[in-house]
Design a protein around this motif. Sequence first.
Motif, short mmCIF file in Angstrom:
data_model
loop_
_atom_site.label_atom_id
_atom_site.label_comp_id
_atom_site.label_asym_id
_atom_site.label_seq_id
_atom_site.Cartn_x
_atom_site.Cartn_y
_atom_site.Cartn_z
N THR B 178 12.96 47.67 78.84
CA THR B 178 13.96 47.12 79.76
C THR B 178 13.62 45.71 80.23
OG1 THR B 178 12.79 48.07 81.65
CG2 THR B 178 14.48 49.45 80.63
N ASP B 182 19.14 43.13 82.08
CA ASP B 182 19.42 43.04 83.52
C ASP B 182 19.30 44.43 84.15
OD1 ASP B 182 21.82 44.47 83.13
OD2 ASP B 182 22.89 42.63 82.65
N LYS B 183 19.42 44.47 85.45
CA LYS B 183 19.14 45.70 86.19
C LYS B 183 19.99 46.86 85.69
CE LYS B 183 19.18 47.54 90.88
NZ LYS B 183 19.57 47.28 92.26
N GLU B 184 21.29 46.60 85.58
CA GLU B 184 22.21 47.67 85.21
C GLU B 184 21.92 48.17 83.80
OE1 GLU B 184 24.89 50.53 85.38
OE2 GLU B 184 24.13 49.36 87.07
N GLY B 186 19.14 47.80 82.12
CA GLY B 186 17.82 48.45 82.10
C GLY B 186 17.92 49.90 82.55
N ARG B 187 18.74 50.11 83.57
CA ARG B 187 18.90 51.47 84.07
C ARG B 187 19.60 52.34 83.03
NH1 ARG B 187 18.00 53.76 88.67
NH2 ARG B 187 19.20 55.61 89.24
N THR B 208 5.78 50.19 80.62
CA THR B 208 6.67 49.32 81.41
C THR B 208 5.95 48.68 82.59
OG1 THR B 208 8.78 49.23 82.58
CG2 THR B 208 7.51 51.25 82.83
N ASP B 210 8.32 47.51 84.75
CA ASP B 210 9.57 47.46 85.49
C ASP B 210 9.60 48.58 86.53
OD1 ASP B 210 12.11 47.17 86.40
OD2 ASP B 210 13.08 47.26 84.44
N GLN B 211 9.42 48.20 87.78
CA GLN B 211 9.41 49.20 88.86
C GLN B 211 10.74 49.95 88.92
OE1 GLN B 211 6.81 50.04 90.94
NE2 GLN B 211 5.53 48.72 89.67
N ARG B 212 11.83 49.28 88.52
CA ARG B 212 13.16 49.90 88.59
C ARG B 212 13.25 51.12 87.67
NH1 ARG B 212 16.39 44.85 86.56
NH2 ARG B 212 14.74 45.13 85.05
N ALA B 213 12.39 51.11 86.63
CA ALA B 213 12.48 52.19 85.67
C ALA B 213 11.77 53.45 86.14
CB ALA B 213 11.88 51.74 84.34
#
Lengths: 404, 244
Positions: B178, B182-184, B186-187, B208, B210-213
């Motif tokens: 990711t 972008d955020k969306e 990646g999600r 990763t 990526d904390q969002r993941a």
Amino acid sequence: MNLAIRDVRHDLSRFVLTAVGLGLLLTVVLAMTGIYNGIILDATALPDSFGADLWIVQRETRGPFAELSRIPAGLEERARSVPGVAEARTYVAHTIQRDLPDGSPVRFMAVGLSWPDDRGQALPIVAGRPIAQPHYEFLADRSLGLPLGARIPLGREVYVVVGITDGLLASGGEPAAFFTRSDAQKIQNETSNESLRLERAARSARIRESELGRDPELLRFSGAATSLIPAIGPAPVAAVMLNLAPGASEASVRATLEAWQDVSVYSQEEQRALILGGVVEKTRRQIGLFRGLLVVISAILMGLIIYTMTVDKIHSIALLKLLGARRTVILGMILQESLLLGGLAYGLAVVLGNVAFDLFPRRVVVGNEHRLALLLVVALISVMASIVGIKKALAADPNEVLAG
Amino acid sequence: MTGGRSGGVVARSLSKHYGEGNTYVQALSEAGFEIQPGEVVALLGPSGSGKSTLLTILGLINPPSSGWLSIGGQEVIRDGQIVGNANIIRRRELGFVFQRSNLIPFLTAAENVRLVLELDDVPGREARQRARDIMEALGVADRADHLPAQLSGGQQQRVAIARSLIHQPSLLLADEPTASLDKELGRQVMQLFRSAAKDRGAAVLVVTHDQRALDLVDRIFEIEDGVLTVGSEGVAAHSTPGGR
């Protein structure tokens, strides 16, 4: 899914351009082969066309196709009297270059035939007829470009083309033109009136100043035409060609002739060997070397091209390895691309050769066996070239993909 | 629902060292873990911590110095040696997704997707059908005949994911999948991994930063100086201060 085809299709224009370049190089290789074959054919076509069994030439010379040979014209009669000889003909030839009435230069080899026995009837006449009168007619080879009925001034006379032969050239590549012997010699030896007068005057002066000048009869002849002086024979010829009687022993006839101290004798095969070994040999080696160099250059170029193509997709190759592609899949892709490139270039060379070789000034003879040989060479250099790419592909590391 | 193969991934004492004497480097030290089929695990660690080393060992690209590994119930590494044909195991048991899509530029999207099947001699008709199905499921079926250069970044990554899943691997290795999205997007990609894990029974290991993941993974592994720490708790517990 064929990866090689997909890769080629992806950058088709570059691949085709590369193949065109390589194809042009292979066309030159094919042309070199064809020119070499043409030289051999040209060099032997003329002596072969006479169909003689034996050639009598000046002693210690290699015959009229290899060097200058001069023997007395009377040798024709001497040879005819040898048991076993069915037919004797003289051979004279010399290369001349003149301007046509329209100003264009023409260069050819004037060959003299033994009129009336030899009118050119044994030659490969493709249009018109053999010579039918002792003067002012001649047969021209097609490559001379003269049409039937063309009237060509040579010296003080005008000669008419009455027949067209095909594929008869001198070893130097000049087209042959066939005249009667007397016409050929006249064309060769014709001099201006002024030089004739000067020569006769000089001859009379030499006689007058010598003891012989006291003979009034001799003095009278000294100023006459050369042909009227009994002591001076006809112009020499280059060779005498013999055909043996059916059942006659060539060895026996040859033994008789070789006993004569003023001539050498060659069979038709020996004459061919002398031409090929002497006149053509250097050209053969030169063309062979040139051809070999071109093949090596083609191989190097192909190797570089395949290497570059492999480097261009080295990341994809590493990815294929990572995805578990067999080694044969990757090697097959590179080999197929190399063979495809070679095949396309070869096809182009053959097609281009078929179109262009007829436009070459010299004869280019390319047979199926030569095309097949080139195909095998191209296949070989394609495989060798692919090895360069394959080595690079084998070194591709799947880690590169993971490394990003 | 778990519909794929069973077995997941079991690693025992995987170690990797380079060099000897003064140049000796311990890149991975006695790593042991299990990832169940259908489970999504994140692997965290700073640069040079041994993430790539572990990835190349799990991907059967570089063998470990010692240790044992099974993928999909099949022993693939014993005593630091790859057991059997690594190419065949990679073709059948492993899927890869990278930060960059790493699609082959001269193949269309559909050809890239079915490539793994064709490398494994799956008949063309079946390979095409399976490629159509998975591209349909990932929403890129309408881009099937486009070359990678004609696709957007998100589409390329979906095609790459389709390629990694088409052969229903036991283990899906994703390296920063990711990072370039972008955020969306990646999600969405992480959701795809979750779906793949649950629907196809694949064990998924996502490397990763990526904390969002992280809120979409089941467990987190951390690695530092070659030492792997296996997290046993859920993500919510991990995100709580002091929870880990």
